[in-house]
Design a protein around this motif. Structure first.
Motif, short mmCIF file in Angstrom:
data_model
loop_
_atom_site.label_atom_id
_atom_site.label_comp_id
_atom_site.label_asym_id
_atom_site.label_seq_id
_atom_site.Cartn_x
_atom_site.Cartn_y
_atom_site.Cartn_z
N ILE A 162 44.26 18.34 63.51
CA ILE A 162 45.52 17.92 64.13
C ILE A 162 45.96 18.95 65.15
N ARG A 163 46.27 18.49 66.35
CA ARG A 163 46.78 19.37 67.39
C ARG A 163 48.12 18.84 67.88
N GLY A 164 48.98 19.73 68.27
CA GLY A 164 50.27 19.34 68.83
C GLY A 164 51.10 20.58 69.09
N LEU A 165 51.79 20.60 70.19
CA LEU A 165 52.67 21.72 70.48
C LEU A 165 53.71 21.83 69.37
N SER A 166 54.12 23.04 69.04
CA SER A 166 55.10 23.24 67.96
C SER A 166 56.34 22.38 68.18
N ARG A 167 56.78 21.70 67.14
CA ARG A 167 57.94 20.81 67.12
C ARG A 167 57.64 19.46 67.76
N SER A 168 56.34 19.06 67.73
CA SER A 168 55.95 17.77 68.29
C SER A 168 55.70 16.71 67.24
N GLY B 71 57.51 23.76 79.73
CA GLY B 71 56.95 22.69 80.56
C GLY B 71 55.51 22.97 80.92
N ILE B 72 55.23 24.22 81.28
CA ILE B 72 53.86 24.62 81.61
C ILE B 72 52.96 24.49 80.39
N SER B 73 53.45 24.99 79.24
CA SER B 73 52.67 24.96 78.01
C SER B 73 52.43 23.53 77.53
N TRP B 74 53.45 22.69 77.62
CA TRP B 74 53.34 21.28 77.21
C TRP B 74 52.26 20.58 78.01
N ALA B 75 52.30 20.76 79.31
CA ALA B 75 51.32 20.11 80.18
C ALA B 75 49.91 20.65 79.93
N ALA B 76 49.78 21.96 79.76
CA ALA B 76 48.47 22.57 79.54
C ALA B 76 47.86 22.09 78.22
N THR B 77 48.69 21.97 77.19
CA THR B 77 48.22 21.52 75.88
C THR B 77 47.63 20.12 75.96
N ARG C 193 46.75 18.37 78.73
CA ARG C 193 45.63 18.27 79.67
C ARG C 193 44.33 18.74 79.02
N ALA C 194 44.43 19.81 78.22
CA ALA C 194 43.24 20.30 77.52
C ALA C 194 42.70 19.25 76.56
N PHE C 195 43.60 18.55 75.89
CA PHE C 195 43.15 17.52 74.96
C PHE C 195 42.57 16.32 75.71
N LYS C 196 43.14 16.00 76.86
CA LYS C 196 42.63 14.88 77.65
C LYS C 196 41.15 15.06 77.96
N LYS C 197 40.73 16.30 78.14
CA LYS C 197 39.33 16.57 78.47
C LYS C 197 38.39 16.15 77.35
N ILE C 198 38.81 16.36 76.09
CA ILE C 198 37.93 15.94 75.01
C ILE C 198 38.07 14.45 74.72
N VAL C 199 39.23 13.86 75.07
CA VAL C 199 39.37 12.41 74.96
C VAL C 199 38.41 11.73 75.94
N ASP C 200 38.29 12.30 77.14
CA ASP C 200 37.43 11.72 78.18
C ASP C 200 35.94 11.91 77.90
N ASN C 201 35.63 12.80 76.96
CA ASN C 201 34.23 13.02 76.59
C ASN C 201 33.82 11.98 75.55
N GLU C 202 32.98 11.06 75.93
CA GLU C 202 32.62 9.93 75.06
C GLU C 202 31.91 10.36 73.78
N SER C 203 31.37 11.58 73.76
CA SER C 203 30.66 12.04 72.56
C SER C 203 31.60 12.66 71.54
N THR C 204 32.88 12.77 71.87
CA THR C 204 33.85 13.41 70.98
C THR C 204 34.81 12.38 70.39
N ASN C 205 35.14 12.55 69.11
CA ASN C 205 36.10 11.66 68.43
C ASN C 205 37.51 12.22 68.62
N ALA C 206 38.23 11.71 69.60
CA ALA C 206 39.56 12.24 69.90
C ALA C 206 40.55 11.11 70.15
N TYR C 207 41.76 11.27 69.63
CA TYR C 207 42.76 10.20 69.68
C TYR C 207 44.14 10.82 69.94
#
Length: 294
Positions: free
Chosen positions: A10-16, A182-188, A190-204
């Motif tokens: 599980i990933r998520g910025l603190s308080r998400s 705002g910077i941290s929220w976006a970076a968090t 965007r980093a996850f989007k990269k593994i979502v876009d990778n078809e070999s990875t199970n990401a939701y």
């Protein structure tokens, strides 16, 4: 270490809402979830074998986790030990995990070595509860996790960043400013989007607002992704005897002790100034609108 395991991270910025979804999953009859056992907490724990042996001696003598933590000098290791409590481990459990780790000639010097010790903590809870899969909250170094468990499942909790800001400003000791968050929220995300876009990875990606407004619908989608049956009793997680409720502390304890509701959605409208909200959105650099937040 088994690469055939399919842990749930599980990933998520603190308080998400990461603790909320972790606790709901822990209520599932096949899943044992632990909490914030981040590998980074073990990076500075030991500089020598002597320090490890000294730590194990303390474990052998101390039965109470709170007293045990007081005897540990490294602050990150202290946090790690206290967070083991959230997964239902006591000092004897921790002792056996560390001894087993060393007996197998594992180390703390590499991400893989640290992850293996963390996995041992999670497996101990899983076996004790008679469940089949384990998981926990993770940091954003996804490739470290994937190098060990290529079939792992990743869930990222996305919440309106202005509500995250409002929560961080009133809870705990966060030092966020609208711009920095705002910077941290976006970076968090965007980093996850990269593994979502990778078809070999199970990401939701999970939308917090959808989860709390239509929990049945969103949880059914999550469990289809995980390949597990959905159980309606999951919505009654707050009335179950889960390990998090016997833990000494957690910032989200009040929220996870009641059922799911929408009371914290759009809290920013009454808790943030217009300037704070604008500064956050400017720093998030367009990602808020990509996720449908106006």
């Amino acid at each position: 270490m088994s690469i055939n395991e399919k842990p749930i991270f599980i990933r998520g910025l603190s308080r998400s809402g990461g603790t909320l979804i972790t606790t709901i999953l822990d209520a599932h009859p096949e899943i044992a979830m632990s909490y914030e056992l981040y590998p980074s907490l073990l990076e500075t724990a030991f500089n020598s074998t002597a320090e490890i042996n000294s730590f194990i001696k303390i474990l052998k003598k101390e039965n109470d986790i709170s007293n045990l933590a007081k005897k540990i000098k490294d602050n990150n290791l202290k946090k790690f030990i206290l967070r083991c409590d959230r997964g239902g481990l006591d000092s004897k459990d921790i002792e056996s995990v560390f001894i087993e780790h060393l007996t197998e000639n594992n180390n703390f010097d590499t991400p893989q070595g640290r992850l293996e010790l963390i996995a041992k903590c999670c497996r101990k809870k899983m076996k004790r509860e008679g469940k089949l899969r384990w998981g926990l909250k993770c940091n954003n170094k996804y490739q470290d996790y994937l190098s060990v468990w290529p079939d792992a499942y990743f869930l990222n909790m996305i919440r309106d960043g202005r509500d995250v800001l409002a929560s961080q400003l009133t809870t705990g000791s966060f030092k966020a400013t609208p711009e920095s968050l705002g910077i941290s929220w976006a970076a968090t995300h965007r980093a996850f989007k990269k593994i979502v876009d990778n078809e070999s990875t199970n990401a939701y990606e999970i939308c917090y607002e959808k989860l709390v407004s239509k929990p049945d619908e969103e949880l059914k989608r999550i469990f289809i992704f995980l390949g597990l049956d959905y159980h309606e009793k999951l919505l009654d997680f707050h009335n179950q005897n889960l390990t998090i409720y016997s833990a000494s502390s957690h910032l989200s304890m009040e929220r996870i002790s009641v059922g799911i509701d929408t009371s914290k959605v759009n809290r920013w409208k009454s808790e943030l100034t217009e300037q704070q909200a604008e500064e956050f959105c400017d720093a998030a650099n367009g990602l808020m609108s990509e996720y449908g937040y106006k």
